[in-house]
Enzyme design. Structure first.
Site, PDB file in Angstrom:
ATOM      1  CD  GLU A 422      -3.043  -1.196   2.181  1.00 39.43           C
ATOM      2  OE1 GLU A 422      -2.982  -0.479   3.070  1.00 39.43           O
ATOM      3  OE2 GLU A 422      -3.778  -1.946   1.950  1.00 39.43           O
ATOM      4  CD  GLU A 513      -2.959  -6.197   4.206  1.00 37.01           C
ATOM      5  OE1 GLU A 513      -1.609  -6.084   3.896  1.00 37.01           O
ATOM      6  OE2 GLU A 513      -3.531  -5.292   5.016  1.00 37.01           O
TER       7      GLU A 513
HETATM    8  C1  GAL Z   1      -3.832  -2.841   5.593  1.00 38.91           C
HETATM    9  C2  GAL Z   1      -2.275  -2.631   5.914  1.00 38.91           C
HETATM   10  C3  GAL Z   1      -1.821  -3.128   7.043  1.00 38.91           C
HETATM   11  C4  GAL Z   1      -3.040  -3.279   8.003  1.00 38.91           C
HETATM   12  C5  GAL Z   1      -4.188  -3.683   7.717  1.00 38.91           C
HETATM   13  C6  GAL Z   1      -5.178  -3.713   8.748  1.00 38.91           C
HETATM   14  O1  GAL Z   1      -4.263  -1.679   4.759  1.00 38.91           O
HETATM   15  O2  GAL Z   1      -1.841  -3.024   4.699  1.00 38.91           O
HETATM   16  O3  GAL Z   1      -0.538  -2.903   7.423  1.00 38.91           O
HETATM   17  O4  GAL Z   1      -2.770  -1.863   8.696  1.00 38.91           O
HETATM   18  O5  GAL Z   1      -4.679  -2.660   6.765  1.00 38.91           O
HETATM   19  O6  GAL Z   1      -6.662  -3.857   8.267  1.00 38.91           O
END
Ligand code: GAL
Length: 837
Positions: A422, A513
C-alpha cells in the site's frame, strides 16, 4: 557485583586464549558459521542525556528486545499503534578473544537484524551504520581484530525516534548474530545462486552460480567443485580450475543434471544442498552449503498458481514479525510453533508483512512446506509515519533491496517478491517509475520469481456506492498499470477482484491481503447474524464498540475496508484465476488495535490470538482447508437463564449437524449453497449442549459443551513435554481454569502465579487480552476467558523442569518438562488436543 563479573570475564577470556593455543586444533576444525549470541553486555542510555553511557551494564544472551521488557504506557512515542512499549537508545558490548587457528583467516560478523539505526564498532573503529531495522548485514572484522588479545565489539542501537514502523518493531539486536570464519579465498556470503531452469519428473537441470573472492595477497589457482547432494548423497559433481588475482571476485558457473528429482512441494518439501568446495594445492580451503529445492511453478492469468504442474490455491496469512510475549526477539521454536498452529488450520502460505523476515522463518518454511511472499518495503519515498524508512529511502533502498534478494533467493519456499505494501505513491506516475526501477533491480538478481506488490484496487465503491478503500482516490492504480509487476496483488475489496480479468487479462492475480476481520477470543455478542464494520470509517475516531474493548468472536465484525472471514473466502474459492489469498492476519500482533485505541495495545485481526490460542474462525478455515473431520461448536454454555444465545457450528465431511440441549433435539441444520456454518438460536438453560454431525445418517463426530461451575483447579498442558537442553528450546504451556469436573470456566479471570524449578526459566506469560497492561515478563498472569500461557525455556542443562501454577482458592496445577539431549529425541510437537475440534 560488577567487579566479580569482570573477574569472571577475564578468566573466560584467558581460557579462550589458552584453548586457542592448543596445537592439536587444525584450521579445518574451525566451524565456518558460528552463533555469536552468548555473553553480551547491554545498557540503555540515560533517558535525559540520550547519548550517554552510565555504566550500568547487565549481561545477557542475544537475541534481545528491550522494548518487550518495558511497561505499557500510552505516552511512549511508539503510541498504542506501535504497541505502547518503550523505545530509546541501547548499547551492546561484547569482549572476546580470537583463537590462534583463525590466524590468516577472514572473519566476518553477520547481523540478521538490528532494530534500528545500528552503528557497529570494533575496538573503537566504526565498521558501519545501518538504518533499516529489518535487513540483514555484515562487516568484515579482519582488518581491525586484535589477534592474540582482547577485542571489544560495541553496537549502538537507536530506536528513540518513533513512530517509525507499522506496527510493533521491538528494539535491539533482536535476531541472531553470527561469526563467519573462512579462508582468504572463499565463497562470498550470500554469493550463491541456484536455479532450476527445467524441471521434469525424470530429469531436472540445476544451474549454479557461485561468487568466489580471493583476499590472499597474491594470485591463487584453485579447483572449485560444486556438488548437488540429496539427503547426504551426492547426485552430481562438477569441477573447474580457476585462477583468481588478489582481491578478485569470480563468478563460477556450473550446470548439473539430476535424474528422477524429488520435487519440493507443500506436502513433501524435499530439500537439496549445493556444496561448494574450494581446493588450493589439493587442500580444502573453503566449503560452503546452500540448501535449495527443485520445483516448477507459474502464476497463470486463468488458472492461478500452478506448482509442479498442479493447481494449488494459496491459503495464506500475513504475519507481522513479533512473537507475542517474546516480542521481536527471534526464537526458532517460537516461530516453528506458529507455523505448526497455522499448518493445523490448513494454511500453506505466509506473507512476511511488511518487512524482510528472520532467516529462520524462511528456513522453517522451506522445511515445512509454505509458499512465501517475501516482502521488503511498507513505504518508499513518501512516509506513513513520522520517522519511518522514507527518511533513509534515497540513500539505502537499492542496497537494502539487493541484499534482501541475494539473501533470500535460494529458498525454495519463496515464490514471489513483494516490493511494497500500500505504497502511497501507487496512485501516481512516481509510483510507476519507482516500481519499474525496483522491479528491474529484483530481476537483475533473480528472474525466476514474479515481482508483485500489495496494492489497493482501482475501484473504490461497492454496488451501494459505499467507499471500500481507506487510501487513495477512485482512479486507476498507476503502479498496477506500470508494467513493473508480473503478478497483480490487491489488498481488500474482494468484491472488486472479478474486475481484474477485465483490466489485466494477461497478468495473473493474487489477493495479497484480505479480510481484516476482528475478534476477541472467548467473547461473544448476541446476536450473531448481523455484520458490523468497525470502525465505521477508517478516518474517523471510533467511539462505539464495547466498553471493555472486546470484539465479538462470531465471524461478524470486520474493518470497513475488509470483510468477515467467510465473505472473502467465498469469493476466492470460487475463481480459479485467483491464485489465493493472505488473510490479515494469522496471529495477533503488538500494535494496531483497530477498532479501538488505548488502553488496547495489540491487534484483534488474528485468526489466532497473541498467546497462540485459536479464535473460532480458525475452525472455519480448518473445515475448508484441511482433510480432517471438523465439528467445532461455539460459544461456551455459561449465560444468564433465558438469554437467547446463537450457537454456531463449523463442520466438514458430514451432511448435517443435530444439536441437543440436555438430551432434547434442537433440530438438524445443513449448509446450503455457499454457507460455511450453521446456526441455532437457543434460550439458555444450564446443562449440556451436544452436537452430532452425520454423513448418510451415520454419526461422524460428536461435541459436548457443558455449563461450567465455579473455578476449582488449574490444568496445565504443554505443547511439548520434552525439550532440548540447548538454552534456547521452549515449551509453551497452556494454563486453563476448570471447574471441579474439568470443564473450562469460560469467564474465569483468576490471577495465576507460576513457580519453576530445575533447569528451566520462565521467559514470557500472556493471555491474549489486547487490553492487558500486565508485563509479559512477569511470573503471574490473569486468566482471560479461562486461559493463559506460560513459556518455559531450557536453561542449557539436562534435567527435569517442574512448573507449578497457583491461585487463591484453586487447586494448583503441576507439570514436568524434560530437558534433554538430542539423542533422547525430544517429543515432536504434539499439537494441542484443543486444536483438533
Ligand atoms: C492494511 C495494511 C496493514 C494493516 C491492515 C489492517 O491496509 O496494509 O498493514 O494496517 O490494513 O487492516
Amino acid at each position: 557485583m560488577n567487579k566479580i563479573y569482570s573477574i569472571y570475564k577475564s578468566i573466560f577470556i584467558l581460557a579462550l586464549l589458552v584453548t586457542s593455543c592448543n596445537p592439536d586444533r587444525v584450521s579445518q576444525d574451525v566451524k565456518r558459521k558460528q552463533l555469536f549470541t552468548g555473553n553480551w553486555d547491554f545498557q540503555l542510555s540515560d533517558p535525559v542525556e540520550k547519548d550517554t553511557l552510565v555504566n550500568n551494564w547487565r549481561s545477557l544472551d542475544l537475541p534481545h528486545d528491550w522494548s518487550i521488557e518495558g511497561d505499557f504506557d500510552e505516552k511512549h512515542p511508539a503510541t498504542f499503534g506501535g504497541g505502547a512499549l518503550p523505545g530509546g537508545i541501547g548499547y551492546y558490548k561484547k569482549t572476546f578473544g580470537i583463537p590462534s587457528e583463525y590466524t590468516g583467516k577472514q572473519v566476518y560478523i553477520q547481523f540478521d537484524g538490528v532494530y534500528m539505526n545500528s552503528e557497529v564498532y570494533l575496538n573503537g573503529k566504526l565498521l558501519g551504520k545501518r538504518p533499516n531495522g529489518y535487513i540483514s548485514f555484515e562487516y568484515d572484522l579482519t582488518p581491525y581484530l586484535n589477534w592474540g588479545s582482547e577485542n571489544t565489539l560495541m553496537v549502538k542501537v537507536d530506536n528513540s525516534r518513533q513512530p517509525n514502523s507499522r506496527w510493533y518493531s521491538g528494539s535491539g539486536i533482536y535476531r541472531n548474530v553470527w561469526l563467519i570464519i573462512t579462508d582468504k579465498i572463499h565463497v562470498k556470503n550470500h554469493g550463491t545462486y541456484v536455479t532450476t531452469p527445467s524441471v521434469d519428473k525424470t530429469r531436472s537441470d540445476v544451474h549454479v552460480e557461485v561468487e568466489v573472492v580471493n583476499n590472499h595477497p597474491g594470485d591463487r589457482k584453485g579447483v572449485i567443485k560444486t556438488s548437488v547432494l540429496f539427503r547426504g548423497r551426492k547426485m552430481s559433481e562438477k569441477e573447474q580450475t580457476v585462477t583468481l588475482k588478489t582481491r578478485e571476485t569470480k563468478l563460477i558457473i556450473d550446470d548439473h543434471h539430476i535424474k528422477n528429482p524429488e520435487l519440493w512441494s507443500v506436502e513433501i518439501p524435499n530439500i537439496y544442498t549445493l556444496k561448494t568446495d574450494i581446493y588450493i594445492s589439493g587442500k580444502l580451503a573453503d566449503s560452503h552449503e546452500t540448501p535449495f529445492g527443485i520445483r516448477s511453478f507459474t502464476f497463470d492469468p486463468d488458472k492461478g498458481f500452478i506448482l509442479n504442474g498442479k493447481q494449488v490455491k494459496i491459503k495464506g496469512v500475513c504475519n507481522h514479525h513479533d512473537l507475542g510475549a517474546l516480542g521481536a526477539a527471534i526464537n526458532t521454536r517460537a516461530l516453528e510453533r506458529q507455523l505448526e498452529i497455522l499448518k493445523g488450520m490448513g494454511v500453506n502460505g505466509i506473507r512476511t508483512s511488511h518487512n524482510p523476515p528472520a532467516p529462520e522463518l524462511l528456513e522453517l518454511c522451506d522445511k515445512m512446506g509454505f509458499i512465501v511472499m517475501d516482502e521488503i518495503f511498507d513505504m518508499w519515498e513518501k512516509s506513513k509515519s513520522e520517522y519511518d524508512y522514507s527518511l533513509y529511502w534515497e540513500e539505502w533502498h537499492e542496497r537494502d533491496l539487493k541484499d534482501f534478494i541475494k539473501r533470500d533467493r535460494n529458498h525454495p519456499s519463496v515464490f514471489m517478491w513483494s516490493i511494497g505494501n500500500e505504497i502511497p505513491e501507487q496512485w501516481g506516475q512516481r509510483g510507476a517509475e519507482i516500481g519499474r526501477k525496483l522491479s528491474k533491480i529484483v530481476k537483475s538478481l533473480d528472474s525466476t520469481r514474479p515481482v508483485t506488490a500489495g496494492m489497493n484496487p482501482p475501484i473504490h465503491t461497492n454496488k451501494d456506492n459505499v467507499t471500500l478503500q481507506f487510501a487513495g482516490p477512485a482512479k486507476p492504480n498507476a503502479l498496477a498499470g506500470s508494467g513493473a509487476l508480473d503478478l497483480i496483488g490487491y489488498n481488500y475489496a474482494h468484491q472488486t477482484y472479478t474486475q481484474h480479468q477485465v483490466n489485466f487479462p494477461d497478468i495473473p492475480f493474487i489477493a495479497t491481503e484480505t479480510t481484516s476481520a476482528l475478534a476477541t477470543r472467548g467473547y461473544y455478542d448476541q446476536r450473531s447474524d448481523s455484520v458490523k464494520r468497525w470502525p465505521y470509517r477508517w478516518d474517523q475516531l471510533f467511539l462505539e464498540g464495547n466498553p471493555d474493548n472486546t470484539v465479538s468472536a462470531y465471524d461478524q465484525v470486520s474493518a470497513p475496508w475488509g470483510s468477515t472471514h467467510e465473505e472473502t473466502w467465498k469469493v476466492i474459492k470460487k475463481h480459479d484465476f485467483m491464485s489465493g489469498m493472505f488473510i490479515w492476519t494469522g496471529f495477533d500482533y503488538l500494535g494496531e488495535p483497530t477498532p479501538y485505541v488505548w488502553p488496547s495495545r495489540s491487534s484483534y485481526f488474528g485468526v489466532i490470538d497473541l498467546a497462540g490460542f485459536p479464535k473460532d474462525a480458525y475452525y472455519m478455515y480448518k473445515s475448508e482447508w484441511t482433510d480432517e473431520t471438523i465439528l467445532h461448536v461455539f460459544p461456551h454454555w455459561n449465560w444468564e437463564p433465558g438469554r437467547e444465545v446463537d450457537i454456531w457450528a463449523y463442520y466438514s465431511k458430514a451432511d448435517e449437524v443435530e444439536l441437543y440441549l440436555n438430551g432434547e433435539s434442537l433440530g438438524k441444520r445443513s449448509k446450503k449453497d455457499d454457507d460455511l456454518h450453521v446456526m441455532w438460536r437457543v434460550p439458555f438453560a444450564p446443562g449440556t449442549l451436544k452436537a452430532v454431525s452425520r454423513k448418510d445418517g451415520r454419526e461422524v463426530a460428536v461435541r459436548e459443551i457443558k455449563t461450567a461451575g465455579e473455578p476449582a483447579r488449574i490444568e496445565l498442558e504443554a505443547d511439548r513435554n520434552s525439550i532440548l537442553a540447548d538454552g534456547r528450546d521452549l515449551s509453551f504451556i497452556t494454563v486453563s481454569v476448570v471447574d471441579k469436573d474439568g470443564n473450562l470456566v469460560p469467564t474465569a479471570t483468576n490471577r495465576i502465579g507460576f513457580e519453576i524449578s530445575g533447569p528451566g526459566k520462565i521467559i514470557g506469560v500472556d493471555n491474549g487480552d489486547p487490553t492487558s497492561h500486565e508485563s509479559f515478563k512477569s511470573i503471574n498472569r490473569k486468566a482471560f476467558y479461562g486461559k493463559c500461557l506460560v513459556i518455559v525455556q531450557s536453561s542449557g542443562t539436562e534435567g527435569e523442569i517442574q512448573i507449578t501454577a497457583q491461585s487463591n482458592n484453586l487447586r494448583p496445577g503441576t507439570l514436568r518438562v524434560r530437558s534433554g539431549s538430542l539423542s533422547e529425541s525430544p517429543e515432536q510437537a504434539k499439537t494441542q488436543t484443543s486444536l483438533n475440534h
